[in-house]
Design a protein around this motif. Structure first.
Motif, short mmCIF file in Angstrom:
data_model
loop_
_atom_site.label_atom_id
_atom_site.label_comp_id
_atom_site.label_asym_id
_atom_site.label_seq_id
_atom_site.Cartn_x
_atom_site.Cartn_y
_atom_site.Cartn_z
N LYS A 99 -18.75 30.89 -8.58
CA LYS A 99 -18.05 29.44 -8.89
C LYS A 99 -17.23 29.96 -10.10
O LYS A 99 -15.98 29.24 -10.49
N TYR A 100 -17.39 30.90 -11.05
CA TYR A 100 -16.67 31.04 -12.17
C TYR A 100 -15.93 32.38 -12.26
O TYR A 100 -14.88 32.48 -13.14
N ALA B 133 -21.29 26.18 -18.00
CA ALA B 133 -21.82 27.34 -17.23
C ALA B 133 -23.05 27.93 -17.86
O ALA B 133 -23.97 28.55 -17.24
N SER B 134 -23.14 28.05 -19.09
CA SER B 134 -24.33 28.67 -19.78
C SER B 134 -25.53 27.89 -20.09
O SER B 134 -26.43 28.24 -20.59
N ARG C 96 -17.22 36.05 -18.75
CA ARG C 96 -17.67 34.67 -19.14
C ARG C 96 -16.74 33.99 -20.04
O ARG C 96 -16.91 32.66 -19.83
N ASP D 276 -24.53 22.54 -4.69
CA ASP D 276 -25.18 23.55 -5.03
C ASP D 276 -26.53 23.26 -4.53
O ASP D 276 -27.38 24.42 -4.50
N THR E 23 -28.68 28.23 -15.18
CA THR E 23 -29.15 29.09 -16.16
C THR E 23 -30.55 28.75 -16.43
O THR E 23 -31.20 29.70 -16.87
N GLU F 109 -29.06 32.30 -7.71
CA GLU F 109 -28.37 31.62 -8.81
C GLU F 109 -27.41 32.44 -9.60
O GLU F 109 -26.30 31.88 -9.67
N ALA G 248 -15.25 30.94 -17.74
CA ALA G 248 -16.32 29.95 -17.56
C ALA G 248 -16.26 28.75 -18.58
O ALA G 248 -16.30 28.86 -19.63
N ASN H 92 -23.29 31.46 -9.61
CA ASN H 92 -22.59 31.45 -10.83
C ASN H 92 -21.38 32.13 -10.74
O ASN H 92 -20.21 32.01 -11.16
#
Length: 356
Positions: free
Chosen positions: A269-270, A310-311, A303, A189, A316, A262, A306, A266
């Motif tokens: 990834k999710y 993740a958040s 969401r 990352d 984030t 970013e 995830a 994300n």
């Protein structure tokens, strides 16, 4: 028109007019003898009126007016019977030093006489020319400084690009050498983030100036770089850019590019835990005057798919910090048809309601 009873009255008026002129002025006959001169002429050039009248003009002031350029001017006027304006003469003058004079000369012919007269007006433009030379020297000096600055800027960009490539390579090597899968992912990352900054730097190198950036071209190039470096050949995820015409200060554009990086990371990834046809991430930017709204949306699982981390992870936190720096607000909308994150500048006035 005023009528005069005799020639003497007309001459008296003419001499009075000459005497009150605010600039040096002289009247010569065709033999170049001085017929009259203004008070300003006598005072400015330190000439004595009694010793000037009737004398050859080129003998005045110890010959200070015996200038080749002025002789050519007078000869041209007499031979061609014409007038000449704004003739520049530079020479050394008694009591004044080196001066630049602007001369206007005119030949006057009379109906009842074959003897014309020559009128010559003088303007001292020495100070004006000095200011113009100073301005020109300042302009040339400024241009030299700008050239030097541009050279230094190119050198700095080159060094920054090399340094970013070295850092990215080191991160990639470390990611392949560590045993921990979690550490390996974090290093990868970090590598992606460095590559994003490198992409920003690459775009700055391609534009003529760095004050403002064409955001549509910048986001298009950035997204293409992200897709090339982060999406494998078998994932089938498309990154699509929709950006209106507009520019942003380079510092704001860089921050915006990092936010996009970013949010795309994300989403990659999710949003798509399993491969699927038609997977898409859309990067959109809308302008409204000086305001703007950025959105990064995917058509993935939303969401809910995830993990909780993740958040609250590094990405984030980076987006939140950059949004605050840009004076922007963040809003998320998640549904079964995907996740959309909007970053809205404080001065943006949306005309389109946000869909759920």
């Amino acid at each position: 028109m005023q009528q005069f009873d005799n020639l003497a009255d007309a001459q008296t008026l003419a001499l009075a007019i000459v005497d009150t002129l605010p600039e040096p002025f002289v009247v010569l006959d065709q033999e170049l003898l001085v017929l009259a001169a203004s008070r300003c002429f006598y005072e400015y050039f330190s000439e004595d009126a009694a010793q000037t009248h009737g004398r050859p003009f080129f003998e005045l002031g110890g010959g200070q007016w015996d200038i080749p350029a002025l002789r050519r001017l007078v000869a041209t006027i007499l031979s061609e019977r014409t007038s000449m304006e704004s003739i520049e003469v530079e020479d050394d003058f008694r009591h004044l030093g080196r001066r630049t004079m602007l001369l206007d000369a005119r030949l006057v012919r009379y109906e009842d006489s074959s003897s014309p007269t020559i009128l010559i007006a003088f303007r001292d433009i020495t100070a004006r020319r000095a200011v113009e030379r100073e301005k020109q020297e300042l302009l040339e000096h400024t241009e030299r400084l700008l050239d030097e600055q541009q050279t230094l800027l190119h050198e700095m960009r080159h060094r920054i690009a090399n340094s970013l490539q070295i850092i990215a390579s080191i991160l990639l090597l470390k990611a392949g050498a560590v045993g921990s899968e979690e550490t390996r992912l974090e290093l990868r990352d970090a590598h992606k983030r460095v590559m994003s900054v490198a992409e920003v730097q690459s775009h700055l190198n391609d534009v003529d100036g760095i004050d403002r950036i064409d955001v549509a071209a910048y986001l298009t190039k950035l997204s293409a770089g992200l897709a090339a470096s982060m999406i494998g050949p078998h994932h089938g995820i498309e990154i699509h850019v929709e950006a209106g015409e507009g520019t942003l200060p380079s510092s704001d554009a860089v921050s915006l590019g990092l936010i996009v990086t970013e949010l795309v990371i994300n989403a990659l990834k999710y949003a798509f835990p399993t491969a699927r046809a038609g997977a898409r991430i859309t990067v959109a930017l809308e302008f409204d005057g000086s305001g703007w709204k950025l959105s990064v949306a995917d058509n993935g699982s939303g969401r809910a798919a995830a993990p909780p981390s993740a958040s609250s992870g590094l990405g984030t936190a980076i987006v939140a910090a950059l949004a605050k720096q840009l004076k922007a607000q963040i809003r998320e909308v998640s549904s079964g048809s995907g996740l959309r994150v909007e970053v809205t500048h404080a001065t943006f006035s949306s005309h389109v309601p946000l869909a759920a």
